[in-house]
Design an enzyme around this catalytic site. Structure first.
Site, PDB file in Angstrom:
ATOM      1  N   ILE A 159     -25.123 -48.046  30.466  1.00 51.73           N
ATOM      2  CA  ILE A 159     -26.332 -48.699  30.980  1.00 51.73           C
ATOM      3  C   ILE A 159     -27.012 -49.440  29.837  1.00 51.73           C
ATOM      4  O   ILE A 159     -27.213 -48.885  28.757  1.00 51.73           O
ATOM      5  CB  ILE A 159     -27.334 -47.680  31.566  1.00 51.73           C
ATOM      6  CG1 ILE A 159     -26.654 -46.727  32.558  1.00 51.73           C
ATOM      7  CG2 ILE A 159     -28.498 -48.421  32.222  1.00 51.73           C
ATOM      8  CD1 ILE A 159     -26.120 -47.363  33.800  1.00 51.73           C
ATOM      9  N   LYS A 160     -27.358 -50.684  30.089  1.00 48.80           N
ATOM     10  CA  LYS A 160     -28.166 -51.452  29.142  1.00 48.80           C
ATOM     11  C   LYS A 160     -29.559 -51.582  29.729  1.00 48.80           C
ATOM     12  O   LYS A 160     -29.720 -52.026  30.873  1.00 48.80           O
ATOM     13  CB  LYS A 160     -27.555 -52.837  28.909  1.00 48.80           C
ATOM     14  CG  LYS A 160     -28.396 -53.744  28.002  1.00 48.80           C
ATOM     15  CD  LYS A 160     -27.712 -55.090  27.798  1.00 48.80           C
ATOM     16  CE  LYS A 160     -28.579 -56.048  26.987  1.00 48.80           C
ATOM     17  NZ  LYS A 160     -27.903 -57.353  26.756  1.00 48.80           N
ATOM     18  N   THR A 161     -30.560 -51.184  28.967  1.00 48.29           N
ATOM     19  CA  THR A 161     -31.920 -51.238  29.476  1.00 48.29           C
ATOM     20  C   THR A 161     -32.876 -51.547  28.330  1.00 48.29           C
ATOM     21  O   THR A 161     -32.467 -51.722  27.187  1.00 48.29           O
ATOM     22  CB  THR A 161     -32.299 -49.922  30.174  1.00 48.29           C
ATOM     23  OG1 THR A 161     -33.472 -50.131  30.971  1.00 48.29           O
ATOM     24  CG2 THR A 161     -32.555 -48.789  29.187  1.00 48.29           C
TER      25      THR A 161
END
EC number: 2.3.1.245
Length: 291
Positions: free
Chosen positions: A202-204
């Site tokens: 996940i990129k956040t």
């Protein structure tokens, strides 16, 4: 081919030692198959379990933004200092030298622009092309709470299913709608939904309050987006705080390629991510490396 001459029976089977099978110990990947773990082990340093991704895929909806006018001139000199390159297939084929031998996270969503609603995306790359390009992961936006939330989640699901068939990890990128608050509650929701759908990374965004809760509540590795350009000292502090609070790396673009000295900046980020340097020490490194 071995011939049949002088065949000798095996003798030393080490019967006193049980066979070991060392898996890649990355958060949430213990049940993944060998090919997917192998790709993840190229993205995340096997010793530190961390990564420094260089993102230069912005042109897929922004066009030739500042710093990305000429990838071959502005970005190519940074390739050797990044752990991973994140880009589109068009740039990969036209600009990135195959001999650079860096793992690639391939931008796999698109069909929008800054002139329209950003959340209105589609899957933009077939999985067989991602495999053909020797990608280590494919990435797509997911827009929780936006006008096109449902379609963006369907895009991620489609890519995850296709990725599982060929051993390709999928990185879900939490896009933020125009009217959405960038806070812990929102990103906890967005990251968890993407992980529950099956995304392996996940990129956040990093948030000042509650990021450790976002990281703890997400069962797969989180890498933080760099976001808008910050002063170098502030960007390094953001990196340090994110890693300290549970992030598994960074995926930075503008805070590197729009820096006063992009090579010095990516070296400083690397020191924070892989060597646990403080932001202050990393900034000193940046100043010493600065041309």
């Amino acid at each position: 081919m071995a011939d049949l001459d002088d065949i000798k029976d095996g003798k030393d089977f080490h019967t006193d030692k049980p066979q070991t099978n060392t898996l890649f110990a990355l958060k949430g990947c213990g049940a993944l198959d060998w090919g997917m773990q192998s790709r993840l082990a190229r993205i995340f340093n096997p010793k530190t379990r961390k990564t420094v991704m260089l993102a230069f895929d912005h042109g897929y909806f922004q066009g030739p933004t500042t710093g990305l006018e000429r990838i071959d001139i502005n970005i190519a000199p940074l390739f050797e200092y990044a752990d991973v390159l994140m880009c589109t297939r068009g740039i990969l084929r036209s600009v990135v030298p195959p001999a650079i031998n860096k793992p690639v996270v391939l931008r796999a969503s698109g069909a929008n622009s800054i002139l329209t609603e950003l959340s209105n995306e589609a899957v933009a790359v077939a999985m067989d092309d991602a495999v053909r390009l020797n990608s280590c992961a494919a990435a797509a936006q997911v827009y929780i709470g936006s006008e096109h939330e449902h379609q963006s989640i369907k895009n991620i699901i489609q890519l995850i299913d296709a990725g599982l068939r060929v051993g390709m990890p999928i990185m879900a990128v939490t896009g933020v709608g125009k009217d959405m608050a960038r806070d812990q509650r929102y990103f906890s929701l967005a990251t968890r939904i993407a992980a529950e759908m099956g995304a392996q990374i996940i990129k956040t965004y990093y948030v000042d309050k509650g990021f450790e809760r976002i990281a703890a509540g997400c069962p797969v590795p989180i890498v933080i987006a760099g976001g808008k350009k910050l002063p170098e000292r502030e960007a390094l502090e953001m990196c340090y705080q994110a890693i300290d609070q549970g992030a598994s790396g960074v995926d930075m673009g503008r805070n590197i390629f729009q820096s006063e000295d992009p090579v010095a900046m990516i070296k400083a980020v690397h020191a924070v991510v892989h060597h646990n340097e403080t932001a202050e020490r990393a900034y000193e490194l940046f100043l010493s490396e600065k041309g």
